[in-house]
Design an enzyme around this catalytic site. Sequence first.
Site, PDB file in Angstrom:
ATOM      1  N   HIS A   3      -4.908  22.352 -98.048  1.00 46.79           N
ATOM      2  CA  HIS A   3      -5.248  23.762 -98.321  1.00 46.79           C
ATOM      3  C   HIS A   3      -4.404  24.232 -99.499  1.00 46.79           C
ATOM      4  O   HIS A   3      -3.179  24.298 -99.391  1.00 46.79           O
ATOM      5  CB  HIS A   3      -4.950  24.640 -97.097  1.00 46.79           C
ATOM      6  N   HIS A  36      -6.654  15.824 -97.060  1.00 46.53           N
ATOM      7  CA  HIS A  36      -6.962  17.121 -96.416  1.00 46.53           C
ATOM      8  C   HIS A  36      -5.858  18.107 -96.802  1.00 46.53           C
ATOM      9  O   HIS A  36      -4.732  18.019 -96.323  1.00 46.53           O
ATOM     10  CB  HIS A  36      -6.999  16.966 -94.890  1.00 46.53           C
ATOM     11  N   HIS A  42      -7.576  15.570 -89.135  1.00 44.14           N
ATOM     12  CA  HIS A  42      -6.377  15.894 -88.334  1.00 44.14           C
ATOM     13  C   HIS A  42      -6.559  15.562 -86.854  1.00 44.14           C
ATOM     14  O   HIS A  42      -6.531  16.435 -86.007  1.00 44.14           O
ATOM     15  CB  HIS A  42      -5.941  17.347 -88.538  1.00 44.14           C
ATOM     16  N   ASP A  91      -3.055  18.313 -94.182  1.00 40.26           N
ATOM     17  CA  ASP A  91      -3.417  19.641 -93.678  1.00 40.26           C
ATOM     18  C   ASP A  91      -2.317  20.648 -93.991  1.00 40.26           C
ATOM     19  O   ASP A  91      -2.114  21.612 -93.251  1.00 40.26           O
ATOM     20  CB  ASP A  91      -3.713  19.612 -92.169  1.00 40.26           C
ATOM     21  N   LYS A  94     -17.588  20.162 -95.446  1.00 38.69           N
ATOM     22  CA  LYS A  94     -16.690  20.422 -94.318  1.00 38.69           C
ATOM     23  C   LYS A  94     -17.380  21.221 -93.227  1.00 38.69           C
ATOM     24  O   LYS A  94     -17.944  22.286 -93.488  1.00 38.69           O
ATOM     25  CB  LYS A  94     -15.470  21.195 -94.834  1.00 38.69           C
ATOM     26  N   HIS A 139     -13.785  19.552 -88.595  1.00 35.03           N
ATOM     27  CA  HIS A 139     -12.723  20.141 -87.768  1.00 35.03           C
ATOM     28  C   HIS A 139     -13.213  19.985 -86.332  1.00 35.03           C
ATOM     29  O   HIS A 139     -14.079  20.716 -85.885  1.00 35.03           O
ATOM     30  CB  HIS A 139     -12.496  21.616 -88.112  1.00 35.03           C
TER      31      HIS A 139
HETATM   32  O1  DOR Z   1      -3.451  24.899 -88.883  1.00 29.96           O
HETATM   33  C1  DOR Z   1      -4.438  25.029 -89.574  1.00 29.96           C
HETATM   34  N1  DOR Z   1      -4.442  25.795 -90.696  1.00 29.96           N
HETATM   35  N2  DOR Z   1      -5.563  24.414 -89.202  1.00 29.96           N
HETATM   36  C2  DOR Z   1      -6.727  24.634 -89.826  1.00 29.96           C
HETATM   37  O2  DOR Z   1      -7.707  24.071 -89.398  1.00 29.96           O
HETATM   38  C3  DOR Z   1      -6.812  25.594 -90.941  1.00 29.96           C
HETATM   39  C4  DOR Z   1      -5.532  25.779 -91.590  1.00 29.96           C
HETATM   40  C5  DOR Z   1      -5.491  26.986 -92.528  1.00 29.96           C
HETATM   41  O3  DOR Z   1      -6.413  27.161 -93.307  1.00 29.96           O
HETATM   42  O4  DOR Z   1      -4.504  27.727 -92.464  1.00 29.96           O
HETATM   43 ZN    ZN Z   2      -6.993  22.113 -92.531  1.00 29.53          ZN
END
Ligand code: DOR
Ligand code: ZN
Length: 347
Positions: free
Chosen positions: A15, A13, A174, A247, A99, A136
């Site tokens: 970003h 997971h 998460h 995450d 997702k 999520h």
């Molecule tokens: O803390 C987070 N940041 N949780 C999420 O679900 C998304 C993520 C983000 O894209 O910044």
């Molecule tokens: Zn995330």
Amino acid sequence: MRALTIRRPDDWHLHLRDGDMLKGVIGDTSRHFARAIIMPNLVPPVVTTADAQAYRERILAALPKGDRFEPLMTLYLTEQTSPDDVEAGKASGLITAVKLYPAGATTNSHGGVRDLDKAMPVLERMAKIGLPLCVHGEVTTPEVDIFDREAVFIDTVLDPLRRRLPDLKVTMEHVTTKEGIDYIRESQHNLAGSITTHHLMINRNAILVGGIRPHYYCLPVAKREHHRLALRAAAVSGDARFFLGTDSAPHIDPLKECGCGCAGIYTSINTMSCLAHVFEEENALDRLEAFTSLNGPAWYGLLPNEERITLTKGDSPIKFPAKIETDAGIVTVFDPLVPLYWHVASS
Ligand code: DOR
Ligand code: ZN
């Protein structure tokens, strides 16, 4: 133990964002990780197989020279998502999961799902073809306290969905609560959970004691200490249903340090050091590999990586940068609030 060799880890997971931010952060992942499930919550989101194909190419183009890294692409589920497009994405090998963001749950989730009934045709197709749903798991109902949103989601959304579609493979992403851990442990099949690095290391005091500390704010928000302890017990247990999903979610400092700061913690750069620290504290270094390198691929039907990395424990704390500079701006690195002695010596 002062050295540990494990199979190269994967991040289930992650970003990576896009553009200058993508270029600034991807090397921190590709240095240690072979693969990662890439979150689709860009602006605009990655909703079709064609979007995912184009995003994958941008990710590969941003990789530092010589790094090998396989982005595992996901689609952002909407009420308009086409079951045929999803099936074609899986058949081509491009799409690893879809997702589900409940609309309004987190960063860039406003285009997510409001009425799960409207997404049933896609979910039914996914159950049929064996494509996992990454969730999520938080309700967005305003009356529900933010610290209870995961537990309420399990009872009111996730459990009914799994009863309706028992063949759907679901990754609860998460996990942050004991309720989430217990729910996964009690499930008989088709449910697994990813756990972040930071939720193993901080509880909600990190965000709120002594002042508001925006760099510890993420979603789902960190909970009480007994939840953190339940997460740690699950992560180090070796139970194949739990694996790493960092995450890691970079935001530039001005978007975190303001009147309405974004959710997200940037951990890619020091995750393996943090995890070795946690597993050593729990006398479970021999199970680190299961958590970072074996359980995830088994769940997603992939082979574990053949390459190995070696972690070594030094005598003095490792100095990670407090911040990294990207062309998009400065990003603060997760400070685990304890000195770290383990680092990836060869990868
Ligand atoms: O803390 C987070 N940041 N949780 C999420 O679900 C998304 C993520 C983000 O894209 O910044
Ligand atoms: Zn995330």
